[in-house]
Design a protein around this motif. Structure first.
Motif, short mmCIF file in Angstrom:
data_model
loop_
_atom_site.label_atom_id
_atom_site.label_comp_id
_atom_site.label_asym_id
_atom_site.label_seq_id
_atom_site.Cartn_x
_atom_site.Cartn_y
_atom_site.Cartn_z
N ILE A 546 -54.43 33.97 56.77
CA ILE A 546 -54.51 35.40 56.76
C ILE A 546 -54.76 35.89 55.26
N VAL A 547 -55.74 36.83 55.24
CA VAL A 547 -55.98 37.22 53.79
C VAL A 547 -55.74 38.71 53.93
N PRO A 548 -55.00 39.04 52.95
CA PRO A 548 -54.84 40.69 52.89
C PRO A 548 -55.88 41.77 52.88
N SER A 549 -55.84 42.74 53.52
CA SER A 549 -57.08 43.55 53.22
C SER A 549 -57.14 44.17 51.85
N LEU A 550 -58.22 44.91 51.56
CA LEU A 550 -58.40 45.17 50.03
C LEU A 550 -57.33 46.06 49.56
N GLN A 551 -56.95 47.15 50.36
CA GLN A 551 -55.79 48.20 49.66
C GLN A 551 -54.59 47.41 49.90
N ARG A 552 -54.37 46.13 50.16
CA ARG A 552 -53.24 45.32 50.28
C ARG A 552 -53.12 44.64 48.68
N LEU A 553 -54.07 44.33 48.13
CA LEU A 553 -54.02 43.67 46.97
C LEU A 553 -53.22 44.56 45.94
N LEU A 554 -52.50 43.56 45.13
CA LEU A 554 -51.09 43.90 44.52
C LEU A 554 -51.58 45.17 43.40
N ILE A 555 -52.76 44.98 42.57
CA ILE A 555 -53.06 46.14 41.66
C ILE A 555 -53.10 47.41 42.27
N TYR A 556 -53.55 47.66 43.69
CA TYR A 556 -53.63 48.85 44.14
C TYR A 556 -52.28 49.31 44.56
N ARG A 557 -51.54 48.23 45.08
CA ARG A 557 -50.23 48.68 45.59
C ARG A 557 -49.37 49.17 44.50
N TRP A 558 -49.41 48.60 43.37
CA TRP A 558 -48.46 49.03 42.28
C TRP A 558 -49.09 50.42 41.78
N ALA A 559 -50.35 50.58 41.87
CA ALA A 559 -50.94 51.88 41.44
C ALA A 559 -50.21 53.04 42.32
N HIS A 560 -50.42 52.90 43.48
CA HIS A 560 -49.86 53.83 44.42
C HIS A 560 -48.36 53.97 44.39
N GLN A 561 -47.65 52.98 44.28
CA GLN A 561 -46.38 53.07 43.97
C GLN A 561 -45.84 54.08 42.85
N ALA A 562 -46.81 53.69 41.73
CA ALA A 562 -46.52 54.20 40.44
C ALA A 562 -46.41 55.72 40.83
N LEU A 563 -47.70 56.22 41.49
CA LEU A 563 -47.87 57.75 41.96
C LEU A 563 -46.92 58.06 42.53
N ALA A 564 -46.14 57.46 43.70
CA ALA A 564 -45.17 57.89 44.61
C ALA A 564 -43.82 57.87 43.70
N THR A 565 -43.60 56.92 43.00
CA THR A 565 -42.26 57.03 42.36
C THR A 565 -41.65 58.36 41.60
N PRO A 566 -40.68 58.83 41.96
CA PRO A 566 -40.11 60.20 41.14
C PRO A 566 -40.02 59.91 39.72
N ALA A 567 -40.22 60.88 39.12
CA ALA A 567 -40.17 60.54 37.48
C ALA A 567 -39.07 60.22 36.99
N ASP A 568 -37.95 60.58 37.48
CA ASP A 568 -36.49 60.21 36.85
C ASP A 568 -35.83 59.08 37.51
N HIS A 569 -36.71 58.34 38.21
CA HIS A 569 -36.28 57.17 39.07
C HIS A 569 -36.02 55.89 38.02
N PRO A 570 -35.07 55.22 37.94
CA PRO A 570 -34.69 54.07 36.79
C PRO A 570 -36.17 53.11 36.93
N LEU A 571 -36.54 52.89 37.93
CA LEU A 571 -37.63 51.77 38.09
C LEU A 571 -39.02 52.43 37.67
N MET A 572 -39.20 53.64 37.47
CA MET A 572 -40.62 54.32 37.24
C MET A 572 -41.19 53.62 35.98
N PRO A 573 -40.52 53.32 34.76
CA PRO A 573 -41.46 52.37 33.86
C PRO A 573 -41.82 51.28 34.21
N LEU A 574 -40.78 50.29 34.84
CA LEU A 574 -41.03 49.11 35.29
C LEU A 574 -42.15 49.05 36.35
#
Length: 1851
Positions: A546-574
């Motif tokens: 099984i190979v992930p589809s393109l949008q499941r590559l981690l560079i895209y996943r971290w990008a989308h999660q960075a957009l979705a993470t609230p600004a005041d969440h402690p994990l935002m910088p990480l």
């Protein structure tokens, strides 16, 4: 107001008189309202006094009167009810006992008071009250015996609700007794069952209904009493502390369960209502069963019976209760999770719980509408899930305590539980819980355990562990264009950021492990493919299922999660850090390419991805704006869609703000991120990173490009995480613990309290900064003064000058040390304060959820989902405190960083200048005065060295440098200063490192020993490092070379070193090992110097110290090595080269060996010293030398081994020219053995006390055996060495070392009371000697027999083992000589005795390859013929008394061999060689007698079967048959065998009747099969002489006579009946009985022999006639029982005819008539025997008798003889004695001949035609008369019985 003090006292006095109480109501009516209230208030305040001497009766009267006025009196209660309630509550808060008074009074007046009593008790501080058992009984009566609508029932509910069911203020124990909790729980259960269990209201409202008071619920709602009672019951039950985890939760869970205090529901009568409720599946009963019985306290019972009850609670929607149950139960399972994780029922309960906690409130039936239910309960969605989350986090916190299972165990358990259901990642409640778990895992550093479980789930979801069908379906699903499954569905998750963080990290690990990222990056870099193409190529290369589809590559996943993470969440910088680690990754070097640009932009080539980068940039700008506003302490909405933080978060902690500094840092970080995104040069690789501007944060950028994975925790709002976690803990803590406050409002400030006013003033003052002191004036000082030349030579002036500067430097050092201490204190306070910075607060957000719709319908409207959770908030007070502390730290650092003052610099320069000038002038002109100044300055500097100067690096360096230069120039090598310097070091040990380099004791040779003694005296554990450094300065070798000290000085030094070694002790501590090693080295140097000057001192001192265990064994080791004794002798001189070359004094040390004389003297001295030492003290006499010497035995053994080896080698060398066996050799051997034994005697032998008491002194204790065994082993090795050295110099008959050792053992080690552990040690080691080479003698054998009689058993066994090892065939070789030596006779008897004595010992026979078994196996080859009968008889007697009879039956090797030994030694099986076997017959007879006795004993005791007994008798008879006594004539042999048979047949006499019968049959069979010819004669004689039973005798004699005539034995042809006549001895006493028994048994041959004997003894006509009549009589009595016996009658007939002829020849008419009558009688009997059927009996008389057992041939003979007699006796009185005339046939004769003739035609006689014809012719022949009768008999038997040999005499 007219109320005054006198009035108050008047009323109090009035109250004290009961008669006037009735008038009080009337008195109140006369007053206005204000005065009445004032009066009651005054009384109440008087009652509220807290004095110890307060009158309780007075308080009771006031309380009762206030109660009467306020509630009972109809005229006043309307006015005073509210005032009275408040006054009574105030009094009760001081005197809680008045609650009991009021309860008792209300019980009497409740009908009058009514509902108002409910308000009264609601106002009372019941939480302070502890009811008695009688008061609980009243409450129970009200609760159970009054209906729900009555005041009594409601009042009982209010009282129980108001009690404090929590802990005391100290939180160390429950406020109320735990038994009361259980009692109330059962009371409530009974009430519940009585009022609700049979009504439809049961289960109407669950415990999740919002907690309101019972009274408020009655007043507020107009619902049924049952519904409110249900709510009250659940609320109270959950407050009770019934489980052991409830009672101990303030201290964490207990380490062990308390099963004794927990009742079993099925066994306890008290819990009968509970058992009934559980059986009826009543939820409240199920909860109580789990909370207070063994079902909730035992893992096994909960799994078996408790989980179904938990399921009942879940199904009945009592979800809040379920959380309580889980809180109590789960701590039992965290250490053994598999019980629940494998329990499907439990898992289904949890899944149902999560499912039910939805928008429909639990516990409400379907009949109640949703709107009404919301109105009733006020419960929002997910409250119980939130409660469960709080409980889970509390468990994580508690398990992190020392007694907990660890947070990882809790995390793994819950992750397993939550991820066990299908599609768990789509369930919002599950994700909510997992999010909190992930946050807790992050906080506790336990992310790995959660990631590991999710990793496995992820692999399962991708099909790595599924079957091929599922895999193919997944592949087809992906090929169809679907996105690869992930636990974070969609591009990102903005709600559960912690969960997303965990999942994405897990997927990142998966991406790394599968090498997918590496291959994709390589394709992007090398082949310049698009991401989609690179992904496909990677799939082909790696062949992943099984190979992930393109949008499941981690560079895209971290990008989308960075957009979705609230600004005041402690994990935002990480999260942004994770993205940039992938975006700015430079993969060039890992593929062998030059360092190139970053990989990130290659992933963002498409338009969609370019747009994504733009959104990320915009998002970073928004986040930066947000944090910029936040840093100004402004509350702003998050820039994410709507709001990043939920309204719940915003409302739950309104006063919490993050530190402004963190916001500012985050603003800066976001701006850096924007620059990194915008910078195109990073992607091209043409940027020199260090040259970038500061705003790029070059250092951090380099870390990212180097792929450093360390998280940037400095940007994480850790305080917020801790705060949210603490809020979660507080939520559950509030549920678990009750907090009771006074009735006054907690939020209202009392401005009238002076104490509170003072606190407010101090608190306000603390808000201002502390005033700072004014600045100090700095006085200007002159520059560094010039060094005057006078001060360089004046000791006093120089010291005064330097002290001023040194004081300045010392003060500076102390100031620096103070700053350091303050800094450490502030840091500690900051560390203690930081954990308090953040707390958790409740938040709530609303989510809009849209469904996908169906094929023809879209979503009709989003569902609104409200979620409550805990949010992190900052504690501003703590934040300010931290800010103040950090400010102080900064101030302190600023102060410490300041350069030192000019005065300090000046003082340092001045001192340095002075020292430089002093040294320079001394080098030019070394004057004594200058040296004195230098020495004084050195010691002055030393005085100023302290902890502070050493702690501060500048002063430490300065003082060290100064002391170093002064020490090198003025102190080192100075004779006069050695002692002073040493004294200084010893007085101040911390200066040792600083001063020891200048300590040179060799510079003062005369003081060398004294200085050494001082160092030794200073030795201790805490001074070992100092002593070591000082010892390294004592160059002993140089001192010996230069000073050449006399012997007395060296001896003094040796004793000092000895004292030091003693001080180090038996086992020197690790701290003292280094000086100890130097002491050892010094000791060996002295010992080797001018050897052997100190050799005797070495022995004396070491023996003395070792005897008290003052010395380490390593001292012995080092000394022996120095002497060359530490290794085997040939290697003594092989010291290492460096040992001898590095020390010129010891160049000859490697060659030092003790001389021969020194070896002898050493052995003699050691033997004497140790012997005296052994007897010197009570301890050594009692416990032996090993009690103190055990640690030294290993080294002492080496020494003794060396000495003995040297001594032995020297003696052997001296005897090399001596002939074998000379007296000198024997004497030397004896002497050497004595020396060796004497050397070991004090150690291992028992000694007698010298006081004459003969009390033994045992050599060691049992606990010392392991050490002693090494010494005994050495002793054994020495004996072996002695044996090996001398065995070739001795003859076999000489007493060798082994013989000497064994005799020494017999003499010294075999005392009767010798302890077994000592003997065991001896025997274990002595067995190893080569005993096969020893030659024993009679003396040794005598010692063996002495030991057998009086020594311990183990000695006997050991000596037996040794003797069995000997080669006895060689020892007894003389026995085969024609005239063996008498000693050989004695030795063979001793050997036989020895083998018999030892064979019964199982310890010797039971071992594998036992030497005794081997010796017994040589029995046949040993000369037993020399054993006489007397010796053998005594051995047999010993066997009889010491061996069990069963030995002859035993199948083990030992028993069989000892029986064989006795048998062979008796003479059985002896070869008929030339050697005469002494007394063989007598010994064999004794042997058989003993065997028969054993067998008889076994038979009588029933321990032997008949078959075995018969077998054993047959064996004895077989042995007799083969017995072959040498040199015997026939008669002697007959008598010998007869005696043996006699002994054997005695077995039949000694046996029981049945056994004897069986043996008779066995004997008969044996005789028939084994006995032939003359061999039967001894048995015949023996049977007549020994058998007591005449029946047995008759049968045996018959068998023997029959065997004599066996075909296998031809002797009868030559000897006839002569041997039988000589052997048969008819018993005289029982003759008639014997003869009668022979007649009945058919022993006809025996009777025949008897007749022959009678005829031989008396050869007269009268006797012969008597015998004839006897034969006739016997013939009438007998009838052969078988054909086998029939032929024996022929002998009788033959003898009868023979005797008849003799009588007829006498020509006596009377006699002839008598003979004729006898013959006719015989003829008649013959005729009867010839009949074909038996004629006896009634049937025989009429011809119907049974068929004759006799053979046809016998009937032919009988019929023929009968007819012949009838023919020869024609009439009575006539006999044809002469032939010639034709016989006259009588009628009978004719009939007889007719019958004889008819027999020829009978089929039975077809084979005998010829014989019948011959008989007829013979009878009818006229020439035949009566005298031819025997001829006819011979004629017939010759042809009919040719095989019967006992008839040969009559043929």
């Amino acid at each position: 107001m007219s109320c005054n003090t006198s009035l108050c006292f008047f009323h109090v006095t009035f109250f004290l008189d009961p008669k006037h109480l009735e008038n009080f109501e009337k008195y109140l009516k006369t007053m206005n309202c204000s005065e009445e209230i004032c009066l009651l208030t005054t009384f109440a305040q008087m009652a509220q006094t807290k004095r110890a001497d307060v009158d309780e009766h007075f308080i009771k009267i006031i309380v009762l009167e206030i109660y009467e006025v306020s509630y009972v009196s109809l005229s006043t209660r309307e006015t005073f009810s509210k005032v009275g309630r408040e006054l009574l509550g105030a009094i009760a808060s001081i005197h809680t006992q008045i609650v009991s008074v009021l309860l008792d009074r209300i019980r009497e007046t409740i009908e009058t008071v009514g509902m108002v009593s409910l308000y009264l008790f609601k106002e009372l501080p019941l939480y302070l009250w502890k009811p008695s058992s009688s008061e609980i009984a009243v409450i129970r009566d009200w609760l159970l015996n009054y209906s729900l609508t009555t005041v009594e029932n409601k009042l009982a509910c209010i009282i129980l609700e108001g009690l404090n069911w929590g802990f005391r203020e100290q939180q160390d124990a429950l406020h109320l007794d735990p038994a009361l909790h259980s009692e109330v729980a059962l009371m409530v259960l009974e009430a519940y069952q009585k009022y609700l269990s049979q009504k439809p209201y049961a289960g109407l409202l669950s415990e999740s209904i919002k907690q309101v008071s019972y009274l408020a619920s009655i007043v507020r709602y107009g619902e049924t009493p049952e519904a409110f009672f249900n709510q009250w019951a659940w609320g109270l039950i959950l407050r009770l502390k019934l489980h052991r985890n409830d009672r101990g939760m303030q201290h964490g869970w207990p380490a062990v369960p308390v099963p004794d205090s927990v009742l079993d529901m099925t066994e306890s009568v008290t819990l009968h209502p509970l058992l009934k409720a559980v059986k009826a599946n009543i939820p409240i009963g199920c909860y109580l069963a789990l909370a207070m019985t063994t079902l909730g306290h035992s893992i096994e019972k909960f799994c078996a019976e408790g989980i179904p009850l938990l399921g009942v609670l879940v199904q009945c929607r009592h979800l809040r209760t379920v959380v309580h149950v889980l809180d109590k139960i789960l701590p039992l399972f965290y250490s053994c999770q598999y019980y629940l994780l494998k329990n499907e029922q439990f898992l289904s309960c949890i899944q149902l719980f999560l499912h039910l906690d939805s928008g429909v409130p639990q516990g409400v039936t379907q009949q109640v509408t949703h709107k009404v239910t919301q109105h009733l309960t006020g419960v929002s969605y997910g409250e119980n899930v939130k409660l469960l989350s709080s409980m889970m986090q509390t468990h994580i916190f508690l398990n992190d305590q020392p007694n907990g299972a660890g947070p990882a165990a809790v995390l793994e358990f819950w992750v397993h539980i939550l991820t066990s259901q299908q599609l768990w990642h789509r369930d919002r409640a599950t994700l909510f819980l997992l999010d909190d778990l992930c946050k807790a895992a992050f906080q506790y550093g336990q992310e790995d355990c959660v990631q590991k479980l999710l990793y496995q789930q992820h692999k399962n979801a991708l099909g790595y562990h599924c079957d091929k069908g599922l895999l193919s379906s997944l592949v087809s699903w992906i090929v169809a264009g679907n996105v690869t499954p992930s636990f974070v569905e969609g591009n990102a998750n903005s709600s559960q950021v912690w969960f997303s963080w965990m999942v994405l990290n897990m997927e990142s690990i998966f991406e790394e492990d599968s090498q997918l990222r590496r291959v994709v990056e390589r394709e992007l870099v090398i082949n310049a493919l698009t991401p989609d193409q690179a992904l496909k190529k990677a799939q082909a290369q790696l062949k992943l299922p099984i190979v992930p589809s393109l949008q499941r590559l981690l560079i895209y996943r971290w990008a989308h999660q960075a957009l979705a993470t609230p600004a005041d969440h402690p994990l935002m910088p990480l999260i942004w850090q994770k993205f940039f680690l992938l975006y700015l990754h430079r993969p060039g070097p890992q593929y062998g390419l030059p360092v190139d640009g970053c990989i990130g932009r290659r992933f963002f080539q498409s338009a969609a991805h370019v747009n994504l980068l733009s959104e990320m940039k915009q998002r970073l700008i928004e986040v930066a704006d947000f944090h910029h506003a936040a840093s100004k302490a402004l509350r702003v909405e998050s820039p994410a869609e709507g709001s990043d933080r939920s309204p719940e978060k915003a409302s739950s902690s309104p006063d919490y703000l993050t530190s402004p500094e963190l916001h500012k840092e985050l603003v800066r970080l976001c701006n850096v991120f924007v620059l990194w995104l915008e910078e195109e040069s990073f992607q091209k690789g043409d940027t020199y990173i260090p040259s970038l501007p500061k705003q790029y944060d070059v250092h951090r950028l380099a870390k990212v490009m180097q792929n450093q994975q360390d998280l940037w925790m400095e940007y994480v709002n850790v305080e917020l995480i801790h705060r949210e976690f603490q809020e979660a803990l507080n939520l559950w803590l509030q549920v678990q613990l009750e907090s009771h406050t006074a009735c006054v409002s907690a939020g209202r400030t009392d401005f009238t309290n002076p104490v509170l006013a003072k606190e407010r003033i101090i608190s306000n003052l603390k808000k201002f900064d502390t005033p700072k002191p004014p600045l100090l004036l700095q006085m200007m000082k002159a520059p560094v003064p010039v060094i005057s030349s006078a001060s360089l030579v004046s000791q006093k002036e120089a010291i005064q000058l330097m002290r001023v500067d040194l004081n300045v430097l010392q003060r500076h050092a102390k100031t620096a040390a103070l700053w350091e201490s303050q800094h450490v204190a502030l840091n500690s306070e900051i560390l203690d304060t930081v954990p308090k910075l953040y707390v958790n607060r409740e938040e709530q957000i609303t989510l809009h959820l849209e469904c996908r719709g169906t094929s023809n319908k879209g979503c009709q409207g989003a569902a609104l989902l409200t979620i409550q959770f805990e949010g992190k908030y900052k504690n501003e007070a703590v934040s300010q405190q931290l800010h103040a502390l950090r400010k102080e730290v900064r101030q302190l650092l600023a102060e410490a960083k300041k350069p030192p003052s000019l005065g300090v610099v000046e003082a340092a320069v001045h001192v340095e200048n002075f020292i430089t000038a002093l040294i320079n002038i001394y080098k030019v002109q070394p004057m004594p005065a200058i040296k004195k100044v230098g020495i004084s300055l050195f010691f002055t500097l030393v005085e100023y060295v302290c902890d502070e100067t050493q702690r501060s690096p500048p002063t430490r360096q300065f003082f060290t440098s100064c002391i170093e230069i002064l020490g090198q120039v003025f102190i080192s090598g100075t004779k006069s200063e050695c002692k002073r310097l040493l004294q200084t070091i010893l007085q101040n040990r911390r200066l040792c490192t600083l001063l020891s380099p200048y300590f040179t004791p060799v510079a003062s040779p005369s003081e060398f020993v004294a200085l050494y003694e001082k160092v030794v005296a200073f030795l201790s554990e805490d001074s070992s490092d100092v002593v070591f450094m000082l010892l390294t300065k004592f160059d002993l070798t140089q001192w010996l070379n230069i000073a050449k000290p006399p012997l007395s000085e060296r001896t003094k030094l040796l004793e000092s070193i000895h004292l030091a070694l003693n001080a180090c002790g038996l086992e020197p501590d690790e701290d003292i090992l280094m000086p100890f090693n130097i002491f050892c080295k010094h000791w060996t140097n002295l010992l080797q110097y001018q050897f052997p000057d100190h050799y005797s001192d070495f022995l004396r001192l070491f023996v003395q110290s070792s005897s008290e265990q003052l010395l380490s064994p390593d001292c012995w080791k080092a000394s022996l090595k120095a002497l060359g004794c530490g290794s085997p002798v040939p290697e003594q001189a092989s010291f290492k080269k460096n040992d001898s070359t590095e020390n010129p004094i010891l160049q000859d040390a490697a060659k030092i060996l003790l001389s021969a004389e020194q070896v002898r003297e050493t052995i003699e001295w050691l033997s004497t010293s140790f012997y005296k030492l052994r007897l010197a003290s009570t301890d050594f006499r009692t416990f032996g030398l090993f009690s103190k010497w055990s640690p030294y035995v290993a080294e002492l053994n080496k020494f003794l081994e060396y000495l003995i080896k040297r001594l032995t080698d020297m003696e052997v060398a001296n005897l090399s020219q001596e002939p074998v066996g000379s007296n000198r050799i024997l004497a030397a051997l004896q002497s050497l053995y004595s020396v060796i034994a004497g050397l070991f005697k004090p150690w291992i032998l028992v000694l007698d006390k010298e006081d004459g008491s003969n009390q033994p002194c045992y050599p060691w204790l049992e606990s010392d055996t392991p050490v002693v065994s090494t010494m005994v082993c050495l002793f054994t090795d020495c004996i072996k060495l002695l044996h090996e050295s001398f065995k070739d110099k001795l003859l076999p008959s000489h007493h060798g070392a082994l013989w000497l050792h064994l005799m020494h053992y017999c003499e010294c080690c075999t005392a009767p009371k010798m302890p077994e552990f000592i003997l065991y040690t001896f025997h274990t080691e002595f067995r190893k000697l080569p005993w096969k080479e020893m030659h024993p003698d009679h003396m040794l054998m005598e010692e063996f027999f002495k030991i057998e009689r009086g020594s311990p058993k183990s000695c006997f066994l050991f000596l037996g083992y040794v003797l069995c090892e000997i080669n006895w065939v060689s020892v007894l070789s003389d026995a085969w000589n024609p005239n063996p030596h008498p000693q050989t006779h004695s030795m063979i008897v001793c050997l036989l005795y020895m083998m018999v004595l030892l064979a019964k010992e199982e310890q010797l026979t039971g071992k594998e390859e036992s030497p005794l078994i081997n010796l017994l196996g040589q029995t046949s080859s040993l000369p037993w013929q020399l054993v006489g009968i007397s010796s053998y008889q005594s051995i047999i007697s010993y066997c009889n008394s010491h061996y069990p009879p069963s030995v002859i039956l035993a199948k083990d090797a030992a028993a069989e061999l000892i029986v064989k030994l006795l048998k062979i030694s008796a003479g059985f099986g002896a070869s008929s060689d030339s050697h005469v076997h002494l007394d063989a017959t007598l010994k064999c007879r004794a042997y058989i007698r003993q065997v028969v006795q054993f067998l008889s004993t076994l038979e009588q005791s029933g321990k032997i079967t008949l078959a075995v007994l018969e077998q054993e008798m047959s064996k004895l008879l077989d042995d007799i048959v083969i017995f072959n006594p040498p040199d015997m004539d026939l008669q002697m042999r007959h008598m010998a065998l007869s005696s043996l048979f006699t002994e054997t047949l005695m077995m039949m006499n000694n046996s029981r009747v049945t056994t004897a019968e069986s043996l008779r049959g066995s004997l008969r069979k044996w005789v028939d099969s084994k006995v032939h010819g003359l061999l039967a004669m001894p048995l015949l004689t023996a049977a007549c002489q020994s058998l007591a039973s005449v029946r047995h005798m008759a049968e045996t004699t018959e068998a023997c006579i029959t065997a004599y005539f066996s075909e296998d034995s031809p002797h009868y042809q030559d000897l006839g009946w002569g041997p039988i006549l000589a052997s048969l001895q008819v018993p005289e006493l029982t003759m008639e009985e014997f003869l009668q028994e022979c007649l009945s048994l058919g022993s006809y041959l025996t009777l025949y022999v008897y007749l022959l004997q009678c005829l031989n003894t008396d050869q007269t006509l009268t006797n012969e006639m008597k015998i004839l009549l006897t034969i006739s009589k016997w013939l009438e009595q007998v009838y052969p029982s078988s054909a086998k016996e029939e032929a024996k009658l022929f002998l009788w007939w033959h003898k009868a005819m023979q005797l008849s002829l003799i009588q007829m020849e006498q020509d006596d008419t009377v006699l002839i008539e008598s003979v004729i009558q006898t013959l006719l009688s015989i003829q008649g009997r013959q005729s009867q025997l010839a009949e074909e059927r038996v004629t006896s009996g009634i049937l025989g008389a009429i011809g119907l008798g049974r068929k004759s057992p006799l053979s046809p041939r016998f009937r032919v003979v009988a019929r023929s003889l009968s007819a012949f007699l009838l023919v020869q006796i024609p009439a009575e009185g006539q006999v044809r004695l002469k032939a010639g005339s034709e016989p006259k046939l009588s009628l009978k004769a004719q009939q007889a001949l007719s019958v004889l003739g008819s027999m020829a035609s009978n089929k039975q006689y077809m084979d005998y035609q010829e014989q019948l014809s011959q008989a007829s012719l013979f009878i009818k022949h006229p020439e035949h008369c009566f005298q031819d009768c025997n001829n006819l008999l011979s004629l017939l038997i010759n042809t009919l019985y040719p095989e019967v040999h006992y008839l040969d005499s009559i043929r």
